[in-house]
Design a protein around this motif. Structure first.
Motif, PDB file in Angstrom:
ATOM      1  N   GLU A 217       0.827  -1.209   0.000  1.00  0.00           N
ATOM      2  CA  GLU A 217       0.000   0.000   0.000  1.00  0.00           C
ATOM      3  C   GLU A 217       0.860   1.258   0.000  1.00  0.00           C
ATOM      4  N   ALA A 218       1.898   1.279   0.827  1.00  0.00           N
ATOM      5  CA  ALA A 218       2.750   2.464   0.928  1.00  0.00           C
ATOM      6  C   ALA A 218       3.516   2.722  -0.364  1.00  0.00           C
ATOM      7  N   CYS A 219       3.924   1.656  -1.046  1.00  0.00           N
ATOM      8  CA  CYS A 219       4.751   1.808  -2.248  1.00  0.00           C
ATOM      9  C   CYS A 219       3.931   2.100  -3.495  1.00  0.00           C
ATOM     10  N   SER A 220       2.646   1.832  -3.462  1.00  0.00           N
ATOM     11  CA  SER A 220       1.840   1.894  -4.686  1.00  0.00           C
ATOM     12  C   SER A 220       1.547   3.312  -5.157  1.00  0.00           C
ATOM     13  N   ASP A 221       1.632   4.289  -4.267  1.00  0.00           N
ATOM     14  CA  ASP A 221       1.391   5.681  -4.660  1.00  0.00           C
ATOM     15  C   ASP A 221       2.717   6.294  -5.063  1.00  0.00           C
ATOM     16  N   MET A 222       2.934   6.432  -6.369  1.00  0.00           N
ATOM     17  CA  MET A 222       4.240   6.825  -6.888  1.00  0.00           C
ATOM     18  C   MET A 222       4.483   8.330  -6.824  1.00  0.00           C
ATOM     19  N   CYS A 223       3.503   9.104  -6.409  1.00  0.00           N
ATOM     20  CA  CYS A 223       3.615  10.566  -6.428  1.00  0.00           C
ATOM     21  C   CYS A 223       4.184  11.145  -5.133  1.00  0.00           C
ATOM     22  N   PHE A 224       4.447  10.285  -4.144  1.00  0.00           N
ATOM     23  CA  PHE A 224       4.894  10.772  -2.846  1.00  0.00           C
ATOM     24  C   PHE A 224       6.084   9.971  -2.344  1.00  0.00           C
ATOM     25  N   TYR A 225       6.852  10.578  -1.476  1.00  0.00           N
ATOM     26  CA  TYR A 225       7.958   9.889  -0.835  1.00  0.00           C
ATOM     27  C   TYR A 225       7.423   8.750   0.027  1.00  0.00           C
ATOM     28  N   ILE A 226       8.160   7.659   0.061  1.00  0.00           N
ATOM     29  CA  ILE A 226       7.725   6.516   0.850  1.00  0.00           C
ATOM     30  C   ILE A 226       7.614   6.892   2.327  1.00  0.00           C
ATOM     31  N   GLN A 227       8.460   7.827   2.796  1.00  0.00           N
ATOM     32  CA  GLN A 227       8.389   8.238   4.200  1.00  0.00           C
ATOM     33  C   GLN A 227       7.070   8.928   4.516  1.00  0.00           C
ATOM     34  N   GLN A 228       6.464   9.577   3.500  1.00  0.00           N
ATOM     35  CA  GLN A 228       5.172  10.226   3.722  1.00  0.00           C
ATOM     36  C   GLN A 228       4.060   9.202   3.926  1.00  0.00           C
ATOM     37  N   LYS A 229       4.230   8.040   3.320  1.00  0.00           N
ATOM     38  CA  LYS A 229       3.200   7.011   3.420  1.00  0.00           C
ATOM     39  C   LYS A 229       3.354   6.158   4.675  1.00  0.00           C
TER      40      LYS A 229
END
Length: 677
Positions: A217-229
């Motif tokens: 889930e955290a990695c699937s949103d490519m528009c944001f830094y992973i730390q934000q997720k």
């Protein structure tokens, strides 16, 4: 069991739209389907993929799922975007009559727009109109740049492009079908099927399932830094959220919230419906960190899969692997899935996303502009309860920061399609072994040289139009699973690969040239050395073969995404057997220039001095001339004009302010710079 032949059929485009088996077929797109939404990039990618596959016996374009509502009336359940795009391309190819119709239920404007295409009235579905214009534009580029006859392309498109047509049987409950095939109200996508296959290995292990789903889930949103997720993950990213601390999947912390506590007991279809949390783009902190990713999630999964297999399997052959999301499911099917493999893959996915976000360039939101470089190379930093912010990766070393941005963006604009990013795979694979920033910039320099000398200057690695053959990059750079960026041969012969008269000079050659020109400026002109009239500056411009045109073009240079057009500086219209300059002469590296795609193509037949006046006009968009090589060519033309050409008639008629001697000298100067490794 149903006979598969009655419900599943491999069809050509001709079969879909022109074979009616006695009566015309109507494909009806129901109201619950979204409007047509494909944009320029998707349509262009499809047309380019078809062109790239014209040497194959057949090219598969995907699937179409329909449900027979009435005699010869098929409701489109899945694949409507693709089906509509095919129809639009047929019309853009000049097809006047299409036997089988396409229409929209309860969308009168959309139905009328499709029916009247290519003639449009005052009231239209703008998405469909845009799609038609994008298709015309992409087809024009195919004909103009790649020299393929439109009838040849059309014949291949109709007969060799195939689609798998699945007709949902009459006795199937559609509500049940949608429950199985749809996720979160959207059509099931390939990466969701992969998620299901991987999750299946962890059923019964609640802790592992919970970790896997949170990482995915955290990695699937490519528009944001992973730390934000994963904002509370100090165990993973350290107290300042700028490091990667864990060494295995097992070290990834469990959630305290219990959100995923029952995932191990869920069915595959329920797993697919696990929500993907989206960062609120209106949040005042996250809004500043929202960026345009250079790769999408499915293609990123393939990069991670290739890395995982290289690290885990001694007998894995990377040459058999395809970095193309069309093959996503097939590539995962090649793996012997086990719980251990899934855990390793999830860990690598998390670490690769960290490297992608913090060590690879992103493009800022918005269009390319003249002065501000839109490419960013920054890492995520947050201390305590203070607001997070971004820092330059090479904080305190501006020279290395700028060079890495130039190197990565040079690769990116040469390999824009998301399926062709071998360079990105090499970068992330390298970072798995070595994060040292000094070593990283050296690796990128060597990778750029390796591409140029050992791929683009090696005839055995190129096809008949000088594009790298399949697997050329991996054959050259991956040896036994290890990265090799040591040059095999720097004594390559440029002229034997790209002789005078050659039209096929790849984009990468021009990108590499501009990088070397920028780097020459960055290394040779610093401090007092850049003062006008200094010995270093005089020698710098002398090496370029032109007079001093100031340093702003070098200071402001970046690799714009608009630089997609290759133009003859001396125009084709004024070359030939009866002209002062032959067609053979102008097809050479010394006469070609990269220009921005928004440059006015109507000026392609202008004399060189007229082009110079237009492109350097203060009112024109400098991004259109986003090439240092081209800027040097323009200056040479200006120098000749200033020096005066005696025969005014020749000058006016044939544009001899830029001539064969200039092309030859310019090419020699450029080769002295790029071949001097």
């Amino acid at each position: 069991m149903k006979d598969l032949k009655t419900i599943l059929e491999e069809c050509s485009i001709n079969d879909i739209y022109f074979s009616n088996r006695g009566a015309s077929i109507l494909y009806k797109i129901p109201i619950y389907q979204r409007n047509y939404a494909w944009e320029r990039e998707e349509i262009r990618a499809l047309i380019n993929d078809v062109y790239d596959s014209m040497t194959k016996s057949v090219y598969y374009i995907g699937t179409l799922v329909t449900y027979k509502r009435d005699e010869n009336i098929f409701e489109v359940i899945d694949g409507q975007q693709r089906l509509t795009t095919i129809y639009i391309i047929l019309k853009a190819l000049g097809t006047e009559t299409i036997a089988n119709r396409l229409t929209y239920s309860a969308r009168k404007i959309s139905a009328m727009t499709i029916e009247k295409m290519p003639k449009f009235g005052e009231e239209n579905d703008q998405g469909i109109v845009n799609g038609f214009n994008y298709a015309k534009e992409a087809l024009k580029d195919i004909v103009g740049e790649k020299k393929v006859e439109i009838d040849t392309f059309k014949d291949f498109f109709l007969n060799k492009v195939h689609i798998i047509h699945y007709r949902v049987p009459k006795d199937v409950d559609l509500n049940h079908y949608f429950e199985v095939m749809n996720s979160r109200g959207e059509q099931l996508e390939k990466h969701e099927i992969v998620k299901a296959k991987l999750s299946e290995q962890l059923i019964g292990d609640d802790d592992a399932m919970e970790k896997f789903c949170r990482i995915w889930e955290a990695c699937s949103d490519m528009c944001f830094y992973i730390q934000q997720k994963l904002p509370e993950m100090k165990q993973v990213f350290g107290n300042t959220m700028d490091d990667f601390m864990i060494e295995s999947f097992d070290e990834f912390p469990n959630s305290d919230s219990g959100t995923y506590s029952s995932l191990g007991k869920k069915t595959i279809s329920e797993l697919l419906k696990s929500p993907i949390k989206k960062v609120d783009k209106d949040d005042k902190i996250d809004k500043n960190d929202y960026f345009q990713p250079i790769i999408d999630f499915p293609n990123f999964l393939l990069i991670v899969l290739k890395i995982t297999r290289l690290r885990n399997e001694d007998d894995f052959n990377p040459l058999s692997f395809t970095l193309d999301d069309k093959e996503l499911i097939k590539e995962f099917e090649k793996v012997n899935l086990t719980p251990e493999f899934v855990k390793d893959f999830a860990y690598n996915l998390l670490q690769a996303k960290y490297f992608l976000d913090n060590y690879i360039i992103h493009h800022a939101n918005g269009e390319d502009r003249a002065i501000e470089n839109p490419w960013k190379l920054q890492y995520y930093y947050k201390r305590g309860n203070k607001a997070a912010y971004l820092k330059d990766l090479y904080e305190g070393n501006k020279a290395q920061q700028n060079e890495v941005i130039q190197l990565l963006s040079m690769f990116e604009v040469a390999f824009t399609p998301k399926q062709r990013k071998n360079y990105l795979f090499y970068c992330i694979y390298y970072l798995f072994e070595d994060w040292n920033l000094n070593n990283y910039v050296e690796f990128l320099r060597k990778l750029a040289d390796k591409y140029f000398f050992d791929v683009y200057l090696d005839a055995s690695k190129l096809n008949d139009i000088n594009q790298p053959k399949p697997n050329s990059f991996d054959e050259t750079i991956l040896n036994g699973g290890e990265l090799n960026v040591k040059l095999e041969d720097v004594d390559r012969d440029f002229d034997s690969i790209y002789p005078v008269g050659s039209y096929n000079i790849p984009l990468y050659v021009f990108n590499y040239t501009d990088y070397k020109l920028w780097n020459k400026y960055a290394e040779e002109l610093r401090g007092n050395k850049e003062k006008k009239g200094s010995r270093n500056r005089i020698e710098f411009f002398r090496a370029l073969g032109c007079s001093d045109f100031e340093l702003d073009p070098f200071k402001n240079f970046y690799f714009s995404r608009t630089r997609k057009s290759l133009e003859h500086y001396y125009p084709q219209a004024k070359a030939g057997d009866d002209m002062p300059i032959s067609t053979q002469d102008i097809n050479c590296f010394g006469n070609f220039a990269m220009i921005g795609s928004d440059a006015n193509s109507s000026g392609s037949n202008w004399n060189p001095i007229d082009k110079k006046n237009r492109y350097l006009d203060t009112k024109s968009n400098p991004v259109s001339v986003a090439s240092l090589k081209f800027r040097i060519m323009l200056q040479i033309c200006q120098d000749n004009y200033d020096a005066g050409i005696k025969d005014e008639t020749l000058k006016r008629s044939f544009g001899l302010e830029w001539n064969v001697d200039d092309m030859v000298r310019h090419q020699e100067k450029m080769l002295e710079i790029i071949m001097n490794d």
